[in-house]
Design a protein around this motif. Sequence first.
Motif, mmCIF file in Angstrom:
data_model
loop_
_atom_site.group_PDB
_atom_site.id
_atom_site.type_symbol
_atom_site.label_atom_id
_atom_site.label_comp_id
_atom_site.label_asym_id
_atom_site.label_seq_id
_atom_site.Cartn_x
_atom_site.Cartn_y
_atom_site.Cartn_z
ATOM 1 N N LEU A 146 -66.042 9.424 16.354
ATOM 2 C CA LEU A 146 -64.906 10.352 16.380
ATOM 3 C C LEU A 146 -63.594 9.615 16.105
ATOM 4 O O LEU A 146 -62.731 10.116 15.359
ATOM 5 C CB LEU A 146 -64.852 11.052 17.736
ATOM 6 N N ASP A 147 -63.430 8.423 16.682
ATOM 7 C CA ASP A 147 -62.207 7.652 16.430
ATOM 8 C C ASP A 147 -62.130 7.209 14.973
ATOM 9 O O ASP A 147 -61.053 7.226 14.363
ATOM 10 C CB ASP A 147 -62.159 6.431 17.353
ATOM 11 N N LEU A 148 -63.284 6.817 14.399
ATOM 12 C CA LEU A 148 -63.303 6.414 12.993
ATOM 13 C C LEU A 148 -62.919 7.577 12.081
ATOM 14 O O LEU A 148 -62.105 7.423 11.160
ATOM 15 C CB LEU A 148 -64.713 5.904 12.624
ATOM 16 N N ASN B 42 -59.091 8.295 12.442
ATOM 17 C CA ASN B 42 -58.234 7.304 11.773
ATOM 18 C C ASN B 42 -58.288 7.467 10.254
ATOM 19 O O ASN B 42 -57.262 7.354 9.561
ATOM 20 C CB ASN B 42 -58.662 5.900 12.175
ATOM 21 N N ARG B 43 -59.472 7.744 9.727
ATOM 22 C CA ARG B 43 -59.575 7.899 8.265
ATOM 23 C C ARG B 43 -58.864 9.152 7.781
ATOM 24 O O ARG B 43 -58.205 9.136 6.738
ATOM 25 C CB ARG B 43 -61.053 7.932 7.859
ATOM 26 N N LYS C 1 -55.797 9.414 5.115
ATOM 27 C CA LYS C 1 -55.918 10.174 3.870
ATOM 28 C C LYS C 1 -55.085 11.449 3.877
ATOM 29 O O LYS C 1 -54.681 11.928 2.826
ATOM 30 C CB LYS C 1 -57.385 10.538 3.622
ATOM 31 N N GLY C 2 -54.842 11.986 5.076
ATOM 32 C CA GLY C 2 -54.157 13.271 5.159
ATOM 33 C C GLY C 2 -55.152 14.408 5.304
ATOM 34 O O GLY C 2 -56.074 14.540 4.500
ATOM 35 N N ASP D 64 -48.149 3.898 2.411
ATOM 36 C CA ASP D 64 -48.625 5.246 2.096
ATOM 37 C C ASP D 64 -48.733 6.111 3.339
ATOM 38 O O ASP D 64 -48.372 7.299 3.325
ATOM 39 C CB ASP D 64 -49.994 5.153 1.404
ATOM 40 N N GLN D 65 -49.249 5.554 4.478
ATOM 41 C CA GLN D 65 -49.431 6.387 5.661
ATOM 42 C C GLN D 65 -48.097 6.850 6.243
ATOM 43 O O GLN D 65 -47.957 7.975 6.749
ATOM 44 C CB GLN D 65 -50.244 5.645 6.741
ATOM 45 N N VAL D 66 -47.062 5.987 6.148
ATOM 46 C CA VAL D 66 -45.740 6.395 6.632
ATOM 47 C C VAL D 66 -45.150 7.466 5.732
ATOM 48 O O VAL D 66 -44.537 8.437 6.183
ATOM 49 C CB VAL D 66 -44.810 5.164 6.720
ATOM 50 N N LEU D 67 -45.351 7.298 4.426
ATOM 51 C CA LEU D 67 -44.823 8.268 3.466
ATOM 52 C C LEU D 67 -45.470 9.641 3.673
ATOM 53 O O LEU D 67 -44.792 10.677 3.668
ATOM 54 C CB LEU D 67 -45.073 7.755 2.048
ATOM 55 N N LEU D 68 -46.795 9.667 3.888
ATOM 56 C CA LEU D 68 -47.491 10.939 4.099
ATOM 57 C C LEU D 68 -47.094 11.568 5.436
ATOM 58 O O LEU D 68 -46.999 12.798 5.547
ATOM 59 C CB LEU D 68 -48.999 10.717 4.050
#
Length: 431
Positions: free
Chosen positions: A207-209, A212-213, A217-218, A374-378
């Motif tokens: 569930l944690d994996l 996080n993914r 990815k969004g 990318d993760q901050v931008l999304l």
Amino acid sequence: MASPKHLTRTLFEHWETVESLVRATRDMPAFSEEQILAAIRQAQPALDDNQVGDALRKLFASGVLEVQSRSERFVVNAHVLEFVRGLTHEHELGLSSVIQARIEAIRGATETLTSGIEAGDTGQQTSAINRLSTLFRDIARQLEQDRHAIAELAEQAKSSDTRAPIARRYKSVLDAYDQYVEPMNAMMDSGPSGIFYHHLAAAEEALDLGYNRLVTKGALYSHLNRLRHVGYQAKELRRLGRVTAQQCADILLPLREEARQHNNLSSAISRLLGQVRKKGLNRAFRKRQGQPWLPVWRVHQSRSVSVGDQVKTIMAEARNFEPNEQAFPDEVDAAPVAIAEWIDEDQLRQQLLTGLPVYNLLEWLRQHYPSLPDQVLLRLYHDLAREDQWETQLEAEPTTTSLSKVSVLYWPYRLVQPDPEANDPLSEPSK
């Protein structure tokens, strides 16, 4: 088929009668018409004979009572029986094998979730998450019911007739400890033989994996929230299993030890009485050198210590252990990492508000802040699109934007200045 509303209203009107019948199902599975009429009179003494008959017909018409197959006797509806027992904590002690089967099913659902995450199959992930949530909820409910059932067994054993032999009084306690507590302790063991913690830990990791993914990815907020909620269920179930097993052992272990001590004492007394019968009182209690006059006896038990098969296997593997050589990569000087994740979000919002209209929010963020990961931008993209400082419009056609490491296919948001008249509740409509 009975109407749920009709059945619920009948339960409300005749709850005392139904509760007494459910409690009586421990001793008799079916009831005659006379027994049910007597239960109604006892629960509702203000009713006359005609009203008692009407109450019986209403219980049968609403589905609370059913006619037993190939008989004229009445039984309580299975769903009503389970519901009332759950509310009044009158459950029978369940089987540890049922919990074990559900724990094994957790492993299968975890494997399905892991494969769905690797393949990027949202439907498979959703099915596995729902399956895990149902299993966690069923196991937690059964653990709570079994805890109340064990407490009920202990109370019945303590309050039963003291003139009865203790082996008969505590028989249900001893059976519950041998058939439920000990198998549950074996499942709850944190070692290699315990499956409860291992399977739940594997489910938590999956569930944690997945969370996080999907955050990277969004994904939809509802999907992320469901993953997080089921992860909380897994953590709470681990705690509940440990606490329930400890409470059940604390309730039954003193009674079990009391029964065993009573058996040892009875055996010693019987042996001494046999010596008195054969040798007489004076010879049986004859004073020996260094011993008092009062009789003292003790049951001698032979004890032996041996090494278990698992320990022998571990020792044999340790003696034949041969280390494997692993080739580690050479040390490489790491390039300095530029910390570009810090950003003044208030200044960003002021800049965005000044630059309205913005026809593609993600493209605007990528052009003005190219150094952000990318993760901050999304994250900024999703947060800004939900704010009410501007009016958000979703484009009709999807588009693709290439970021530093990933490419995103999405329906872009257009941000424009909000319409003050549309937000003013006192403004008059235009004619």
